[in-house]
Design a protein around this motif. Structure first.
Motif, PDB file in Angstrom:
ATOM      1  N   VAL A 409      16.250 -22.042  91.911  1.00 45.61           N
ATOM      2  CA  VAL A 409      16.430 -20.592  91.849  1.00 45.61           C
ATOM      3  C   VAL A 409      15.255 -19.943  92.577  1.00 45.61           C
ATOM      4  CG1 VAL A 409      16.620 -18.572  90.364  1.00 45.61           C
ATOM      5  CG2 VAL A 409      17.665 -20.720  89.664  1.00 45.61           C
ATOM      6  N   VAL A 410      15.523 -19.006  93.461  1.00 45.10           N
ATOM      7  CA  VAL A 410      14.453 -18.350  94.218  1.00 45.10           C
ATOM      8  C   VAL A 410      13.608 -17.507  93.268  1.00 45.10           C
ATOM      9  CG1 VAL A 410      13.919 -16.801  96.128  1.00 45.10           C
ATOM     10  CG2 VAL A 410      15.929 -18.280  96.244  1.00 45.10           C
ATOM     11  N   HIS A 516      19.965 -19.459 100.063  1.00 45.93           N
ATOM     12  CA  HIS A 516      20.026 -18.879  98.715  1.00 45.93           C
ATOM     13  C   HIS A 516      20.362 -17.397  98.737  1.00 45.93           C
ATOM     14  CE1 HIS A 516      18.681 -22.248  96.158  1.00 45.93           C
ATOM     15  NE2 HIS A 516      18.038 -22.652  97.237  1.00 45.93           N
ATOM     16  N   ALA A 520      22.978 -18.162  96.055  1.00 46.52           N
ATOM     17  CA  ALA A 520      22.237 -18.117  94.795  1.00 46.52           C
ATOM     18  C   ALA A 520      23.234 -18.027  93.644  1.00 46.52           C
ATOM     19  CB  ALA A 520      21.294 -16.923  94.779  1.00 46.52           C
TER      20      ALA A 520
END
Length: 532
Positions: A409-410, A516, A520
């Motif tokens: 996850v960014v 992402h 995402a």
């Protein structure tokens, strides 16, 4: 003791909970009350010597004395650096005692424990912090398999802080205890899904919460195992439940990703429609799609320009139109567009990627070009393919997928956070550059004098994607530091890290952010890099 009898003396002790009297042999340290099912313990000699013939009151204990056999909930929290924090001896003693009790007694004890667990489910847990003491959380581990369903629900419902404590405790368990707990949860899931006798368990529709809670606790075990790093207690494959292989879980995970993408597409389409109506624009079907219109003669340039200009629409359903050609995109034009783009980006001499014929894999070019925007757009292109359920014929080494999920996850702040960086080994390099990896392997196993026979220094030479020969120092003044038998491990590690991490960091970071930006999803966290 009866007068003139040679039998063992019996003492009468009062139950702390229901106050009823219980008989126990001399020297007994633990007793289960036959009336209420309470398990209580006493220090050596305290309960048996304090209990009188009448047993009208529970034994009194000095305030300063700390019993040796009190349950975990009554002990002080241990130093977290020592052991698991669980009184394993007490847990095993309680379980062994319960197994030896008559069946009717077991039912009473289990019924009492289930009542306690049901009560705790409403009083423990909560998001954000902790509403329960560490001892309360630890006490949940005193159980039997019959209580597993209720126990797992309590553990799964704990707050984030409590889960963090549990992960730390589980990471410090002995390997055998960890494996036993893992096997028990896996067995619980298998039996719940495929019961030997359906009448032995509640109907599945009335116990639908059993397996989800078991999987959540399994995730805590997995987190604890990953926390151990290279000293993991079990291989990650031990978390696969092979009894459910017939359910085709990989197809299920792909379906979850697809459903998650479709949900996000619907949400984005609704937002665009509402925003258009708010601005008093005439509603149209174009609001619901990511519309890409390209010329075949300028396919890459047009595609990259439109992807860059329509960042806010990337999570809408993709619809492609070729300029000057009639036709409505029902999926075929989108697939053709992806196919042509992949050929142009990867199979042409763009200089963005290099192809190794022996490994048959693509890797990021080491050429020092300022083309991060192009890598970002290619990452977004890859994300669009996953997001729109399009299969691409692009072969990356497995290290690429590990880097894409590092982290999965960014982070909210990407300025100082390293993205797309993970530990690498010679095995990873073998997938990208097998010939170079073989040479480094020979250097490591060389029996002679490495400095004299190889003449290598901490400066490496390579050919970039543009065909130019380049050199780089692995450490300050590396060209004057010889590789010896003593430092060759460090040399190989730094060599691999440069080619797979440092040398391509800015490019892969842009690729990571582009991917992402589109893809995402919480569903992506379900997959390990090996599964991606």
């Amino acid at each position: 003791k009866a007068p003139g009898s040679a039998s063992q003396p019996l003492y009468i002790v009062a139950c702390y909970n229901c106050k009823k009297t219980v008989s126990q042999p001399e020297g007994t340290k633990r007793t289960i009350c036959p009336y209420c099912g309470s398990l209580f313990a006493s220090p050596d000699g305290e309960a048996s010597s304090s209990g009188s013939a009448t047993g009208s009151s529970p034994p009194q204990q000095p305030q300063q004395q700390q019993p040796q056999n009190r349950p975990p909930s009554a002990q002080r929290d241990p130093d977290p650096s020592k052991g698991s924090g669980l009184n394993q001896a007490f847990v095993e003693a309680a379980y062994a005692t319960l197994k030896d009790m008559p069946y009717d007694m077991q039912k009473k004890v289990l019924k009492a424990n289930i009542s306690v667990l049901l009560e705790k489910r409403h009083t423990m847990g909560g998001k954000g912090g902790t509403s329960s003491s560490k001892d309360d959380v630890r006490a949940l581990f005193v159980t039997t398999f019959v209580l597993f369903a209720h126990l797992l629900r309590c553990v799964a419902a704990l707050g984030d802080f409590d889960h963090h404590c549990l992960v730390n405790w589980l990471a410090r368990l002995e390997k055998a205890s960890f494996e036993a707990l893992l096997r028990r949860i896996q067995y619980f899931i298998s039996v719940r899904l495929f019961p030997p006798k359906t009448e032995d368990l509640p109907p599945l529709d009335k116990a639908s919460w059993w397996v989800p809670n078991a999987v959540k606790v399994l995730a805590l075990l997995n987190a604890a195992n990953n926390q151990c790093g290279s000293r993991a207690k079990v291989p990650y494959t031990e978390f696969y439940n092979h009894t459910i292989d017939s359910l085709d879980l990989l197809a299920g995970e792909c379906l979850i990703l697809q459903r998650d993408s479709e949900t996000q597409m619907i949400i984005m389409a609704k937002r665009s429609l509402v925003a258009g109506v708010a601005k008093r624009n005439q509603p149209s079907m174009d609001m619901l799609f990511l519309n890409i219109t390209v010329r075949r003669s300028h396919l890459v340039a047009d595609s990259m320009r439109q992807i860059s200009a329509k960042q806010k629409d990337l999570k809408k359903k993709l619809r492609v139109t070729f300029e000057g050609e009639a036709g409505l995109d029902m999926g075929g034009l989108t697939k053709e567009w992806f196919l042509l783009l992949i050929r142009s980006v990867f199979l042409s001499n763009s200089g963005l990627f290099t192809y190794n014929a022996k490994s048959r894999c693509y890797w990021f070019s080491l050429a020092p070009k300022d083309n991060q925007q192009e890598y970002y757009l290619i990452g977004a292109l890859m994300g669009l393919a996953v997001y729109n359920s399009i299969n691409l014929d692009v072969r990356f080494p497995s290290i690429c997928y590990r880097k894409l999920l590092s982290p999965s996850v960014v982070p909210s702040t990407t300025g100082t956070t390293q993205l797309g960086v993970c530990p690498v080994t010679l095995t990873d390099l073998r997938e990208v550059m097998p010939e170079l990896a073989h040479g480094l392997y020979e250097l490591l196993r060389h029996q002679g004098d490495v400095a004299e026979d190889f003449g290598a220094t901490f400066e490496i030479a390579y050919t970039d994607g543009a065909g130019k020969n380049r050199t780089v120092e692995l450490k300050p003044d590396g060209r004057s530091i010889s590789v010896t038998n003593a430092n060759r491990q460090e040399y190989v590690a730094m060599y691999c890290d440069y080619l797979l991490n440092k040398g391509v960091y800015s490019k892969f970071r842009s690729f990571y952010l582009g991917f992402h930006q589109v893809c995402a999803s919480n569903a992506l966290i379900l997959l390990r890099p090996e599964e991606v």
